[in-house]
Design an enzyme around this catalytic site. Structure first.
Site, PDB file in Angstrom:
ATOM      1  CB  SER A 146      43.927   2.676 142.893  1.00 16.20           C
ATOM      2  OG  SER A 146      45.076   3.067 142.163  1.00 16.20           O
ATOM      3  CE1 TYR A 159      42.509   0.405 138.155  1.00 17.08           C
ATOM      4  CE2 TYR A 159      43.851   2.412 139.088  1.00 17.08           C
ATOM      5  CZ  TYR A 159      43.533   0.977 139.384  1.00 17.08           C
ATOM      6  OH  TYR A 159      44.041   0.267 140.151  1.00 17.08           O
TER       7      TYR A 159
HETATM    8  N1  LIG Z   1      49.183  -3.520 140.980  1.00 14.76           N
HETATM    9  C1  LIG Z   1      49.378  -2.333 141.373  1.00 14.76           C
HETATM   10  O1  LIG Z   1      50.279  -1.447 141.592  1.00 14.76           O
HETATM   11  C2  LIG Z   1      47.986  -1.721 141.953  1.00 14.76           C
HETATM   12  C3  LIG Z   1      47.835  -0.490 142.837  1.00 14.76           C
HETATM   13  C4  LIG Z   1      46.633   0.024 143.087  1.00 14.76           C
HETATM   14  C5  LIG Z   1      45.520  -0.869 143.026  1.00 14.76           C
HETATM   15  N2  LIG Z   1      45.466  -2.039 142.492  1.00 14.76           N
HETATM   16  C6  LIG Z   1      44.338  -2.732 142.482  1.00 14.76           C
HETATM   17  O2  LIG Z   1      44.600  -4.105 142.996  1.00 14.76           O
HETATM   18  C7  LIG Z   1      43.815  -5.171 142.289  1.00 14.76           C
HETATM   19  C8  LIG Z   1      44.922  -6.184 141.940  1.00 14.76           C
HETATM   20  O3  LIG Z   1      45.686  -5.624 141.012  1.00 14.76           O
HETATM   21  P1  LIG Z   1      46.716  -6.251 140.132  1.00 14.76           P
HETATM   22  O4  LIG Z   1      47.877  -5.282 139.744  1.00 14.76           O
HETATM   23  O5  LIG Z   1      47.019  -7.486 140.658  1.00 14.76           O
HETATM   24  O6  LIG Z   1      45.876  -6.569 138.902  1.00 14.76           O
HETATM   25  P2  LIG Z   1      46.251  -7.709 137.589  1.00 14.76           P
HETATM   26  O7  LIG Z   1      47.533  -8.220 137.607  1.00 14.76           O
HETATM   27  O8  LIG Z   1      45.806  -7.054 136.164  1.00 14.76           O
HETATM   28  O9  LIG Z   1      45.274  -8.871 137.786  1.00 14.76           O
HETATM   29  C9  LIG Z   1      43.996  -8.804 137.562  1.00 14.76           C
HETATM   30  C10 LIG Z   1      43.102  -9.992 137.812  1.00 14.76           C
HETATM   31  O10 LIG Z   1      41.732  -9.863 137.478  1.00 14.76           O
HETATM   32  C11 LIG Z   1      41.407 -10.899 136.389  1.00 14.76           C
HETATM   33  N3  LIG Z   1      40.204  -9.825 135.576  1.00 14.76           N
HETATM   34  C12 LIG Z   1      40.332  -9.048 135.032  1.00 14.76           C
HETATM   35  N4  LIG Z   1      39.361  -8.691 134.385  1.00 14.76           N
HETATM   36  C13 LIG Z   1      38.374  -9.406 134.570  1.00 14.76           C
HETATM   37  C14 LIG Z   1      37.089  -9.661 134.485  1.00 14.76           C
HETATM   38  N5  LIG Z   1      36.255  -8.744 133.607  1.00 14.76           N
HETATM   39  N6  LIG Z   1      36.552 -10.772 134.907  1.00 14.76           N
HETATM   40  C15 LIG Z   1      37.092 -11.670 135.657  1.00 14.76           C
HETATM   41  N7  LIG Z   1      38.299 -11.379 136.112  1.00 14.76           N
HETATM   42  C16 LIG Z   1      38.991 -10.324 135.676  1.00 14.76           C
HETATM   43  C17 LIG Z   1      42.825 -11.081 135.704  1.00 14.76           C
HETATM   44  O11 LIG Z   1      42.652 -12.391 134.901  1.00 14.76           O
HETATM   45  P3  LIG Z   1      41.871 -12.523 133.617  1.00 14.76           P
HETATM   46  O12 LIG Z   1      42.803 -11.570 132.882  1.00 14.76           O
HETATM   47  O13 LIG Z   1      42.527 -13.797 133.271  1.00 14.76           O
HETATM   48  O14 LIG Z   1      40.608 -12.119 133.805  1.00 14.76           O
HETATM   49  C18 LIG Z   1      43.576 -11.135 136.844  1.00 14.76           C
HETATM   50  O15 LIG Z   1      43.630 -12.525 137.569  1.00 14.76           O
HETATM   51  C19 LIG Z   1      43.067  -4.276 141.226  1.00 14.76           C
HETATM   52  O16 LIG Z   1      41.905  -4.199 141.851  1.00 14.76           O
HETATM   53  C20 LIG Z   1      43.889  -3.243 141.037  1.00 14.76           C
HETATM   54  O17 LIG Z   1      43.001  -2.136 140.536  1.00 14.76           O
HETATM   55  C21 LIG Z   1      46.768  -2.507 141.904  1.00 14.76           C
END
Ligand SMILES: NC(=O)c1ccc[n+]([C@@H]2O[C@H](COP(=O)([O-])OP(=O)(O)OC[C@H]3O[C@@H](n4cnc5c(N)ncnc54)[C@H](OP(=O)(O)O)[C@@H]3O)[C@@H](O)[C@H]2O)c1
Length: 248
Positions: A146, A159
């Site tokens: 990130s 984070y």
């Molecule tokens: N969205 C952004 O703008 C952004 C920016 C920079 C980086 N990122 C990175 O990109 C990745 C995806 O982000 P996102 O925004 O798509 O995340 P998200 O919408 O929060 O989805 C996270 C996923 O991880 C699962 N999860 C969370 N905790 C878990 C655990 N302890 N064990 C197993 N599964 C778990 C969640 O499902 P459950 O809740 O059902 O477990 C969900 O499927 C992450 O690594 C995030 O840090 C995102």
């Protein structure tokens, strides 16, 4: 899929595949012919994604559960065919911690530890559990990073520091695992409109973010590279020329 085609199809594990970027990545990899092992905690939501992909002919196994639990990681390793191996591990699941985001002087220590367990310990532990399978296919590990890893944004320290730790773990593992034939990269996907990001922004800010599908061309490019040609690098999926950077 026949047993013979399963043995030759590329295989991937995607964590956090039930929603957001992880679900988009699962769809993209299925479209490229990968057989998939998908994980997230919410079994029903994960099964909906898997069902959609199976209906289009993909080979998908779901392993619901919390990645901080060793038995869940062991079930993922069991679901991966160790003999035919693993081409791709996408450590995508992550936690922002509590929202509104607390500053580091005020964050609860249990919350601090939990974010590190999900964002740093679990991805490294999953590499350990899947190393024989990754080594068998000279596979690639993709750790989701990130901009918060380098930004120092107030409120994002818990984070962000966990993602900075994952960045350093990524380049270190790239060096350590080269002799085992395993490659490792870190990828900052850029700002995305996902369920995980929503609680951290005002509705106005959140509305301006692009959907996770915008990163599709980057992922198609990345999985088309020989893993050993990209190992040790940190990419920005929405930057020009995919923003390959030196890892800090
Ligand atoms: N969205 C952004 O703008 C952004 C920016 C920079 C980086 N990122 C990175 O990109 C990745 C995806 O982000 P996102 O925004 O798509 O995340 P998200 O919408 O929060 O989805 C996270 C996923 O991880 C699962 N999860 C969370 N905790 C878990 C655990 N302890 N064990 C197993 N599964 C778990 C969640 O499902 P459950 O809740 O059902 O477990 C969900 O499927 C992450 O690594 C995030 O840090 C995102």
């Amino acid at each position: 899929m026949t047993p013979a085609s399963r043995a030759t199809a590329r295989a991937a594990v995607v964590t956090g595949a039930s929603r957001g970027l992880g679900a988009v990545l699962a769809r993209l990899l299925a479209g490229e012919g990968f057989s998939l092992v998908l994980n997230a905690r919410d079994a029903a939501r994960l099964e909906r994604v898997a069902g959609e992909l199976r209906a289009r002919g993909s080979q998908v196994t779901v392993v619901p559960g919390d990645l901080t639990e060793s038995r869940v990681r062991e079930r993922i390793a069991t679901a991966v065919d160790a003999e035919s191996g693993l081409d791709l591990l996408v450590n995508n699941a992550a936690s922002l911690g509590p929202t509104p985001l607390p500053t580091l002087d005020a964050v609860g220590l249990a919350d601090l530890e939990r974010v590190y367990r999900v964002n740093v310990v679990a991805p490294i532990a999953l590499v350990q559990a899947l190393l024989p399978a990754l080594s068998a296919r000279r596979g690639l590990v993709i750790n989701l990073s990130s901009d918060a890893a380098i930004g120092g944004y107030p409120g994002w320290g818990n984070y962000g520091a966990s993602k900075a730790a994952l960045d350093l773990a990524s380049v270190t593992m790239a060096h350590e695992l080269a002799s085992r034939g395993v490659s490792v990269v870190a990828v900052d996907p850029g700002d995305l409109k996902t369920p995980g990001a929503e609680p951290a922004f005002s509705p106005e800010e959140f509305a301006t973010r692009p959907p996770p599908e915008v990163t599709g061309p980057f992922w198609l490019w990345l999985i088309g590279q020989p893993p050993s040609a990209v190992t040790g690098r940190r990419f920005r999926a929405q930057a020009d020329h995919w923003g390959a950077e030196n890892v800090p």
